[in-house]
Design a protein around this motif. Structure first.
Motif, mmCIF file in Angstrom:
data_model
loop_
_atom_site.group_PDB
_atom_site.id
_atom_site.type_symbol
_atom_site.label_atom_id
_atom_site.label_comp_id
_atom_site.label_asym_id
_atom_site.label_seq_id
_atom_site.Cartn_x
_atom_site.Cartn_y
_atom_site.Cartn_z
ATOM 1 N N HIS A 114 0.833 -1.208 0.000
ATOM 2 C CA HIS A 114 0.000 0.000 0.000
ATOM 3 C C HIS A 114 0.866 1.256 0.000
ATOM 4 O O HIS A 114 0.541 2.246 -0.678
ATOM 5 C CB HIS A 114 -0.937 -0.007 1.208
ATOM 6 N N ALA A 115 1.976 1.222 0.728
ATOM 7 C CA ALA A 115 2.880 2.369 0.743
ATOM 8 C C ALA A 115 3.509 2.576 -0.634
ATOM 9 O O ALA A 115 3.671 3.711 -1.100
ATOM 10 C CB ALA A 115 3.963 2.167 1.805
ATOM 11 N N GLU A 116 3.878 1.474 -1.289
ATOM 12 C CA GLU A 116 4.434 1.569 -2.639
ATOM 13 C C GLU A 116 3.433 2.206 -3.599
ATOM 14 O O GLU A 116 3.798 3.058 -4.422
ATOM 15 C CB GLU A 116 4.815 0.177 -3.151
ATOM 16 N N VAL A 117 2.166 1.793 -3.505
ATOM 17 C CA VAL A 117 1.131 2.355 -4.378
ATOM 18 C C VAL A 117 1.017 3.859 -4.161
ATOM 19 O O VAL A 117 1.013 4.639 -5.119
ATOM 20 C CB VAL A 117 -0.223 1.654 -4.134
ATOM 21 N N ARG A 118 0.939 4.284 -2.922
ATOM 22 C CA ARG A 118 0.807 5.722 -2.643
ATOM 23 C C ARG A 118 2.013 6.501 -3.147
ATOM 24 O O ARG A 118 1.869 7.575 -3.754
ATOM 25 C CB ARG A 118 0.618 5.940 -1.132
ATOM 26 N N PHE A 119 3.205 5.944 -2.924
ATOM 27 C CA PHE A 119 4.434 6.653 -3.304
ATOM 28 C C PHE A 119 4.521 6.814 -4.817
ATOM 29 O O PHE A 119 4.735 7.924 -5.327
ATOM 30 C CB PHE A 119 5.645 5.890 -2.778
ATOM 31 N N TRP A 120 4.366 5.696 -5.545
ATOM 32 C CA TRP A 120 4.560 5.768 -6.991
ATOM 33 C C TRP A 120 3.406 6.465 -7.703
ATOM 34 O O TRP A 120 3.606 7.124 -8.721
ATOM 35 C CB TRP A 120 4.795 4.372 -7.561
ATOM 36 N N ARG A 121 2.185 6.378 -7.147
ATOM 37 C CA ARG A 121 1.081 7.129 -7.742
ATOM 38 C C ARG A 121 1.320 8.625 -7.587
ATOM 39 O O ARG A 121 1.015 9.410 -8.490
ATOM 40 C CB ARG A 121 -0.246 6.728 -7.079
ATOM 41 N N ALA A 122 1.865 9.030 -6.441
ATOM 42 C CA ALA A 122 2.137 10.454 -6.227
ATOM 43 C C ALA A 122 3.208 10.955 -7.189
ATOM 44 O O ALA A 122 3.139 12.092 -7.678
ATOM 45 C CB ALA A 122 2.569 10.694 -4.782
ATOM 46 N N ARG A 123 4.203 10.116 -7.473
ATOM 47 C CA ARG A 123 5.308 10.536 -8.335
ATOM 48 C C ARG A 123 4.977 10.421 -9.817
ATOM 49 O O ARG A 123 5.333 11.300 -10.612
ATOM 50 C CB ARG A 123 6.562 9.706 -8.040
ATOM 51 N N LEU A 124 4.335 9.314 -10.226
ATOM 52 C CA LEU A 124 4.182 9.011 -11.654
ATOM 53 C C LEU A 124 2.742 8.991 -12.130
ATOM 54 O O LEU A 124 2.498 8.774 -13.307
ATOM 55 C CB LEU A 124 4.827 7.639 -11.953
ATOM 56 N N ARG A 125 1.799 9.194 -11.245
ATOM 57 C CA ARG A 125 0.370 9.134 -11.578
ATOM 58 C C ARG A 125 0.050 7.815 -12.295
ATOM 59 O O ARG A 125 0.406 6.763 -11.806
ATOM 60 C CB ARG A 125 -0.041 10.368 -12.376
ATOM 61 N N ASP A 126 -0.620 7.881 -13.466
ATOM 62 C CA ASP A 126 -0.981 6.628 -14.139
ATOM 63 C C ASP A 126 0.239 5.817 -14.562
ATOM 64 O O ASP A 126 0.162 4.598 -14.688
ATOM 65 C CB ASP A 126 -1.852 6.918 -15.368
ATOM 66 N N GLY A 127 1.358 6.489 -14.774
ATOM 67 C CA GLY A 127 2.572 5.777 -15.157
ATOM 68 C C GLY A 127 3.193 4.963 -14.034
ATOM 69 O O GLY A 127 4.205 4.284 -14.243
ATOM 70 N N ALA A 128 2.566 4.956 -12.861
ATOM 71 C CA ALA A 128 3.096 4.194 -11.725
ATOM 72 C C ALA A 128 3.137 2.699 -11.996
ATOM 73 O O ALA A 128 3.864 1.966 -11.322
ATOM 74 C CB ALA A 128 2.259 4.472 -10.479
ATOM 75 N N TRP A 129 2.383 2.206 -12.991
ATOM 76 C CA TRP A 129 2.429 0.771 -13.298
ATOM 77 C C TRP A 129 3.833 0.311 -13.647
ATOM 78 O O TRP A 129 4.176 -0.856 -13.432
ATOM 79 C CB TRP A 129 1.469 0.448 -14.447
ATOM 80 N N ARG A 130 4.661 1.216 -14.145
ATOM 81 C CA ARG A 130 6.028 0.835 -14.516
ATOM 82 C C ARG A 130 6.830 0.348 -13.310
ATOM 83 O O ARG A 130 7.755 -0.458 -13.465
ATOM 84 C CB ARG A 130 6.731 2.018 -15.172
ATOM 85 N N ARG A 131 6.492 0.845 -12.131
ATOM 86 C CA ARG A 131 7.154 0.424 -10.896
ATOM 87 C C ARG A 131 6.352 -0.642 -10.142
ATOM 88 O O ARG A 131 6.922 -1.514 -9.498
ATOM 89 C CB ARG A 131 7.347 1.639 -9.982
ATOM 90 N N LEU A 132 5.020 -0.539 -10.239
ATOM 91 C CA LEU A 132 4.169 -1.439 -9.460
ATOM 92 C C LEU A 132 3.932 -2.781 -10.138
ATOM 93 O O LEU A 132 3.744 -3.793 -9.466
ATOM 94 C CB LEU A 132 2.816 -0.763 -9.202
ATOM 95 N N GLU A 133 3.920 -2.790 -11.451
ATOM 96 C CA GLU A 133 3.642 -4.029 -12.197
ATOM 97 C C GLU A 133 4.541 -4.089 -13.431
ATOM 98 O O GLU A 133 4.090 -4.074 -14.573
ATOM 99 C CB GLU A 133 2.164 -4.074 -12.625
ATOM 100 N N PRO A 134 5.867 -4.147 -13.220
ATOM 101 C CA PRO A 134 6.796 -4.100 -14.354
ATOM 102 C C PRO A 134 6.696 -5.323 -15.259
ATOM 103 O O PRO A 134 7.208 -5.305 -16.370
ATOM 104 C CB PRO A 134 8.174 -4.015 -13.682
ATOM 105 N N GLY A 135 6.041 -6.383 -14.813
ATOM 106 C CA GLY A 135 5.859 -7.548 -15.676
ATOM 107 C C GLY A 135 5.075 -7.245 -16.937
ATOM 108 O O GLY A 135 5.138 -8.007 -17.911
ATOM 109 N N LEU A 136 4.325 -6.125 -16.949
ATOM 110 C CA LEU A 136 3.632 -5.730 -18.175
ATOM 111 C C LEU A 136 4.602 -5.478 -19.325
ATOM 112 O O LEU A 136 4.235 -5.618 -20.499
ATOM 113 C CB LEU A 136 2.779 -4.480 -17.914
ATOM 114 N N TRP A 137 5.831 -5.122 -18.994
ATOM 115 C CA TRP A 137 6.831 -4.898 -20.052
ATOM 116 C C TRP A 137 7.174 -6.202 -20.774
ATOM 117 O O TRP A 137 7.662 -6.166 -21.919
ATOM 118 C CB TRP A 137 8.107 -4.296 -19.465
#
Length: 448
Positions: free
Chosen positions: A107-130
């Motif tokens: 949950h902390a990771e979600v809040r942190f990366w959403r604040a920094r990257l907004r919708d682009g936070a998936w790159r950090r939260l779910e990098p397997g999409l690459w």
């Protein structure tokens, strides 16, 4: 066409590719799956290529816990991969405890990366999409398509980036996104707080690249317009079966169960999981003496299927439950037709409320009365057409009541499929394929 699976078993994807090829389009259907090597075959005139994700996974990059543990990066150390593997292998309380311990971090990771990257936070939260990009992107570029049809949400970004590269090179490529489900209502397959916000951001980032959207029901079309402010309502392509099959014969469900014509036979066809409600059917069987149940599933030996069979044995009805493997989708309607009732015992879940699912149409074309739980869209349809009965989800006694009502007067329910008011002519894949062909031609017709 792009899809994030091995194609086999995905009837919507197979029918879409084959019917487009039958209409004269040059179709390459690209799947991505954990296979050892690329697989190729043909669906009619459509070429199928399933690309191996295994090579990407073997590279050792931490790609979002594809082992399903939800324990990616425990303690932030690369060296925990062995610990993670041991926890997953052991399962039970230690794995559940590790997941619970991990949840506040996620949950902390979600809040942190959403604040920094907004919708682009998936790159950090779910990098397997690459992984899908690395495997499918170069193949799409080599094919130089005029149109890309991206099935479901994982391939939307792959398609959008391929379109951007093509347009940068001076080629105009159109993108159709086929939304198979409502993502906010999806149930993640693993206990991972990052999964849903990552994928929602991924879709929001790329949905604006689509030149057109198609989806599976009117209710979902309205939700997509609301969620993404789409400039045009999606075209609805129902998950309907093929009416005119090229198969000369199909196996007989009743004969495969070893049952005579006068034995009442219920059928459940499709994927099995707790939320799909088959346990409720098993609990109802003791209330339905002499009634048998056929389960038509992808893998009769799967763990959950075995659990359901064991539950039936504990209830004393094991001899009345028959587990059978899938037949080719072009045979399925004829295969199901010798049953007495088609079952849809879904639990209440957002995506269950809004869909007319594939088996609904398959049962209808087999002229089976349908017994469905009170999930909104299918319950409303069954009540409107008179083709079956509705019961309270997860209520075995009410399911048994509905089954008894149908078995007492099956002709009454089957009559809904006959005559000029029959819904079946519009519930065919041929009718859906015509809509898709019209959409393709509209997108690729130059504006003068």
């Amino acid at each position: 066409m792009l899809v994030d699976n091995a194609v086999e078993g995905d009837s919507r994807v197979q029918k879409t590719a084959r019917s487009a090829a039958d209409a004269g389009w040059h179709v390459t259907l690209i799947g991505c799956a954990h296979v050892d090597a690329e697989r190729r075959w043909r669906l009619g005139d459509a070429e199928v290529r399933v690309l191996p994700l295994a090579a990407v996974a073997a590279s050792g990059r931490d790609a979002g816990s594809r082992d399903g543990s939800g324990l990616r990066g425990v303690s932030g150390l690369r060296g925990v991969s062995g610990l993670r593997a041991r926890l997953v292998a052991r399962g039970g309380l230690p794995l559940r405890a590790a997941r619970l311990a991990r949840r506040p971090v996620e949950h902390a990771e979600v809040r942190f990366w959403r604040a920094r990257l907004r919708d682009g936070a998936w790159r950090r939260l779910e990098p397997g999409l690459w992984d899908y990009e690395r495997v499918a992107g170069p193949v799409v570029d080599d094919l130089r398509p005029d149109l890309i049809h991206a099935h479901d949400f994982r391939m939307l970004g792959v398609a959008a980036r391929a379109v951007d590269r093509a347009r940068a090179a001076g080629r105009d490529v159109k993108l159709v996104w086929d939304a198979h489900e409502w993502l906010p209502g999806a149930r993640p397959r693993r206990d991972n707080a990052r999964w849903l916000p990552a994928h929602l951001g991924y879709v929001r980032e790329y949905v604006g690249h689509a030149d057109a959207v198609v989806t599976v029901s009117d209710t979902l079309a309205d939700l997509l317009v609301r969620d993404h402010a789409l400039p045009e309502r999606p075209t609805v392509i129902l998950n309907a079966p093929i009416a005119a099959t090229t198969e000369t014969s199909a196996p007989d469900l009743r004969k495969r169960c070893g049952l005579p014509p006068d034995t009442p036979l219920l059928v459940y066809s499709g994927a099995m999981a707790v939320q799909r409600g088959v346990d409720t059917v098993v609990e109802a069987l003791p209330l339905l003496p002499g009634v048998h149940l056929a389960l038509v599933v992808a893998d009769p030996a799967a763990a959950y299927v075995r659990q359901v069979v064991a539950r039936a044995a504990r209830h004393g009805v094991g001899d009345r439950v028959h587990v059978l493997p899938y037949v080719p989708h072009r045979q399925l309607v004829a295969f199901l037709a010798t049953a007495d009732i088609g079952l849809i015992p879904l639990h209440h879940w957002p995506n269950h409320e809004i869909a007319l699912i594939t088996k609904f149409f398959e049962y209808a074309h087999a002229r089976l009365p349908i017994v469905v739980s009170d999930v909104r869209t299918m319950a409303e349809t069954v009540r409107a057409t008179g083709q079956g009965e509705v019961f309270r989800a997860r209520d075995a006694a009410d399911l048994a009541r509905a089954v008894r009502a149908v078995l007492a007067d099956p002709a009454r329910y089957r009559a809904a499929y006959e005559g000029e008011d029959s819904p079946l002519p519009g519930w065919t894949w041929e009718a859906q394929a015509e809509r898709l062909d019209v959409l393709y031609r509209r997108l690729l017709t130059p504006i003068r």
